[in-house]
Write a protein that holds these residues in place. Sequence first.
Motif, PDB file in Angstrom:
ATOM      1  N   ILE A 119       0.843  -1.204   0.000  1.00 28.87           N
ATOM      2  CA  ILE A 119       0.000   0.000   0.000  1.00 28.87           C
ATOM      3  C   ILE A 119       0.881   1.257   0.000  1.00 28.87           C
ATOM      4  CG2 ILE A 119      -1.771   1.277   1.252  1.00 28.87           C
ATOM      5  CD1 ILE A 119      -2.716  -1.369   2.413  1.00 28.87           C
ATOM      6  N   PRO A 126       1.878   8.468   3.031  1.00 31.87           N
ATOM      7  CA  PRO A 126       2.664   8.599   4.266  1.00 31.87           C
ATOM      8  C   PRO A 126       2.545   7.324   5.103  1.00 31.87           C
ATOM      9  CG  PRO A 126       0.961  10.304   4.109  1.00 31.87           C
ATOM     10  CD  PRO A 126       0.809   9.452   2.923  1.00 31.87           C
ATOM     11  N   LEU A 128       2.977   6.681   8.258  1.00 34.56           N
ATOM     12  CA  LEU A 128       2.286   6.744   9.546  1.00 34.56           C
ATOM     13  C   LEU A 128       0.793   6.491   9.368  1.00 34.56           C
ATOM     14  CD1 LEU A 128       2.138   7.527  12.594  1.00 34.56           C
ATOM     15  CD2 LEU A 128       1.603   9.812  11.813  1.00 34.56           C
ATOM     16  N   ILE A 129       0.209   7.182   8.387  1.00 35.80           N
ATOM     17  CA  ILE A 129      -1.244   7.110   8.240  1.00 35.80           C
ATOM     18  C   ILE A 129      -1.667   5.758   7.682  1.00 35.80           C
ATOM     19  CG2 ILE A 129      -3.210   8.242   7.174  1.00 35.80           C
ATOM     20  CD1 ILE A 129      -1.705  10.837   7.464  1.00 35.80           C
ATOM     21  N   VAL A 130      -0.860   5.210   6.758  1.00 33.19           N
ATOM     22  CA  VAL A 130      -1.179   3.884   6.227  1.00 33.19           C
ATOM     23  C   VAL A 130      -1.168   2.855   7.347  1.00 33.19           C
ATOM     24  CG1 VAL A 130      -0.338   1.998   4.791  1.00 33.19           C
ATOM     25  CG2 VAL A 130      -0.354   4.318   3.896  1.00 33.19           C
ATOM     26  N   LEU A 132      -1.386   3.303  10.517  1.00 33.65           N
ATOM     27  CA  LEU A 132      -2.463   3.582  11.469  1.00 33.65           C
ATOM     28  C   LEU A 132      -3.743   2.898  10.979  1.00 33.65           C
ATOM     29  CD1 LEU A 132      -2.357   5.398  13.965  1.00 33.65           C
ATOM     30  CD2 LEU A 132      -3.352   7.215  12.600  1.00 33.65           C
ATOM     31  N   GLY A 133      -3.997   3.016   9.682  1.00 36.24           N
ATOM     32  CA  GLY A 133      -5.176   2.384   9.092  1.00 36.24           C
ATOM     33  C   GLY A 133      -5.075   0.872   9.125  1.00 36.24           C
ATOM     34  N   THR A 134      -3.927   0.328   8.690  1.00 37.77           N
ATOM     35  CA  THR A 134      -3.829  -1.134   8.638  1.00 37.77           C
ATOM     36  C   THR A 134      -3.859  -1.710  10.050  1.00 37.77           C
ATOM     37  OG1 THR A 134      -1.427  -0.986   8.495  1.00 37.77           O
ATOM     38  CG2 THR A 134      -2.616  -1.294   6.441  1.00 37.77           C
ATOM     39  N   SER A 136      -5.667  -0.774  12.656  1.00 40.81           N
ATOM     40  CA  SER A 136      -7.051  -1.030  13.079  1.00 40.81           C
ATOM     41  C   SER A 136      -7.714  -2.049  12.179  1.00 40.81           C
ATOM     42  CB  SER A 136      -7.938   0.205  13.069  1.00 40.81           C
ATOM     43  OG  SER A 136      -7.256   1.355  13.078  1.00 40.81           O
ATOM     44  N   ALA A 137      -7.362  -2.019  10.893  1.00 40.12           N
ATOM     45  CA  ALA A 137      -7.996  -2.965   9.979  1.00 40.12           C
ATOM     46  C   ALA A 137      -7.591  -4.400  10.338  1.00 40.12           C
ATOM     47  CB  ALA A 137      -7.631  -2.645   8.539  1.00 40.12           C
ATOM     48  N   HIS A 139      -6.393  -5.615  13.185  1.00 39.12           N
ATOM     49  CA  HIS A 139      -6.900  -6.022  14.491  1.00 39.12           C
ATOM     50  C   HIS A 139      -8.408  -6.216  14.453  1.00 39.12           C
ATOM     51  CE1 HIS A 139      -7.307  -5.674  19.010  1.00 39.12           C
ATOM     52  NE2 HIS A 139      -6.424  -6.638  18.816  1.00 39.12           N
ATOM     53  N   GLY A 140      -9.099  -5.304  13.749  1.00 37.37           N
ATOM     54  CA  GLY A 140     -10.550  -5.425  13.628  1.00 37.37           C
ATOM     55  C   GLY A 140     -10.931  -6.678  12.872  1.00 37.37           C
TER      56      GLY A 140
END
Lengths: 342, 368
Positions: A119, A126, A128-130, A132-134, A136-137, A139-140
């Motif tokens: 990704i 960036p 950090l933001i990727v 951060l998204g992955t 939660s994704a 773990h969720g």
Amino acid sequence: MKTSPFRAVFNRRSTAMEKYLLAIIIGYIVIVALKNPLFFSVETLFDMLRSGSGVMILAIGVLIVLVSGGIDVSFTAIAVVSGYTSVKLMLALGIDNILFAFMVSIVVGCLLGAINALIIYRFNLPTLIVTLGTASAYHGLMATVLGTKSFPTGAMPQSLVNFGSTDLIVINSDTGRYGLTVFLPIVIAVLVLTWFILYRTMLGRQVFAVGSNEESASRLGINIFRTKLFVYAYSGALSGLMGIIYFSELKYVNPVSLVGTELMIIAAVVIGGAKLTGGEGTILGTILGIVVVQLFQSTLVFLGLGSSWNDLFFGAVLLISLGVMYYRQRIQDRKNLVFATA
Amino acid sequence: MNSIARLVARDKNLSVLLVMTAVTLIVLITLLGGRFLSAGNLQSMSSQVSEFGFLALAMGLAMLTAGIDLSIVSAAVLSGIVGATVMSGQLVPITASNSNTLMLVGILAALVTGMLCGLLNGLLIAKVSIPPILATLGTMILFTGIGMVITNGQSVPIAISSYSALGAATVANIPIIFLLMVAAFLVVGFMLRRTRFGRRIYLFGENDVALRFSGVRNDRVIILTYVSIGLLVGLAAVIMVSRVNSARVGFGESYLLQAILVVVLAGFNPYGGRGRVVSVALGLILLQSLQSAFTILQFNPYVKNLIWGSMLLLVMVVNYYVARWNPRGAAPAKGPGTTTVIPPESAPSAAAETHRSPDAVSTGGRAL
């Protein structure tokens, strides 16, 4: 005159950050020891080695990502997800083998890390933001597909429990029996392997090159994608390794723990001298950074301060270290008429 | 058709966001109908969105300057703890006569704490040159630490009963705190669009070196930005405390990810200089409608995590394609929301051409 490759290891100069951290650690230990002589015991040392092992492995993953110029906040999620997947699989298939646990966990971690790299590289986003998204994704997704049921010692695979209680050296004293954890050789192996990759292979040089300047690295003919894929997959694999160590150390499988501690670990690596701008960072610095965090976490009690003081102490040390590190850089930059914020 | 394309191209991110929000709202209303549109749900949505709205706005300001503020939630919690301690009756016993004064002092204390937190961030970033992400990572841990030491991890209850009424009070059925948030959006929007300071925030995000050499005191811009962030955070704390009627460490930790999500959703560029307050408002509406829908549908928090995370990734990927999409006949975009960017590949050659052109050389010579 022929020099052995290991000569450089012993003759290397410590960075300013390493010296500074070493001073903090020694000063702190002296204060604690004066205040409470009980601190100086093999027991304390063995205890810290046991509880610090997992964090140390994660920190090495963080270091290599920072050196490559990125920042990854998904590694704790990856550790829990791959560890939990592995435990679930063991229970479902009835395979109770520690090697199988490690294998599954490392493969899953490696894959999740590779997805991060894909990704980040494909969409030039960036890090950090990727992550951060992955985070939660991942773990969720795990919680939705596999659930969040925790397994106490009795219900988790026996091999994990046994592995966690294995000791290399056992010392019996009047305070009880305590041993040197089996995690220690794993940590040392990881440290040596990472050192070898970073400083003795082309791949490692490429990681430094990409971190220092991606544009120049690509013009040198370095395959950016392959380098990033390695960095994130390696960090993922280390997280997978740590997932199993974490569960077997606690002798309790809880898939909602650990996530949320990632910023603390990144902070420890940053204190060790790794720069977010990439291309800088040492393994020794990372070890010292983790030692500082572990010291605060386990020894404030010896000073008579409750655990509520952990964050305050660590936050203050972190900010002062960062301040020293970047203020020196600032003065240097101003002298050279560099005004860009990196 | 042409005019629509032009309108869409003026701010692609805003257009995409508008369509996404509209579709989501239509789907939610058809699926949930009365349960979603009920006065009760709308009211609880508007009061829930308020405290979070301030934090999202604060994160947006940080991102405009090419920074990020990881400390917003812990600063809000610390401000809340300071405010709540004043209003808990632990420092000064509360009587009927002084409760109003104490309430004011409590609110002021929370706001001042928030601003001091912001000031510390600003000083570390501007005067010590620590990168924003590291400075705020450090202060995040520090603020949590201070909060822990003050409270020992316990929750601080509020002893002034009229204060929690403030959080629930409504004007014409609209919660006061929601109106407060709308006002904050208007003020920040005006500041960014119409004042010199606002313009400088954008310019700093675009190119801070150019701004410095235009004779602007960069350090002041950054410090002021982070103090404003601190004020917004303090306001969020005041609302947070009045809604829960207490303050404790660890409250609202999930807000950090969500604040970043809203701001990225709103098309803010993490590298600075792009982003509009209107889009933040739209992003908030989208996020809050989904949030309430999840609550109505009784999703567990992990499913929410999965959805937030995937959404964050999806939005960035969509933005990536939107940025490359260029409708034919569209006028070149203007304004800080959509300044055209030179693709990195062509930048070196453009620079080389400037150097080759005799005009550039002669002006360069004169300047030297």
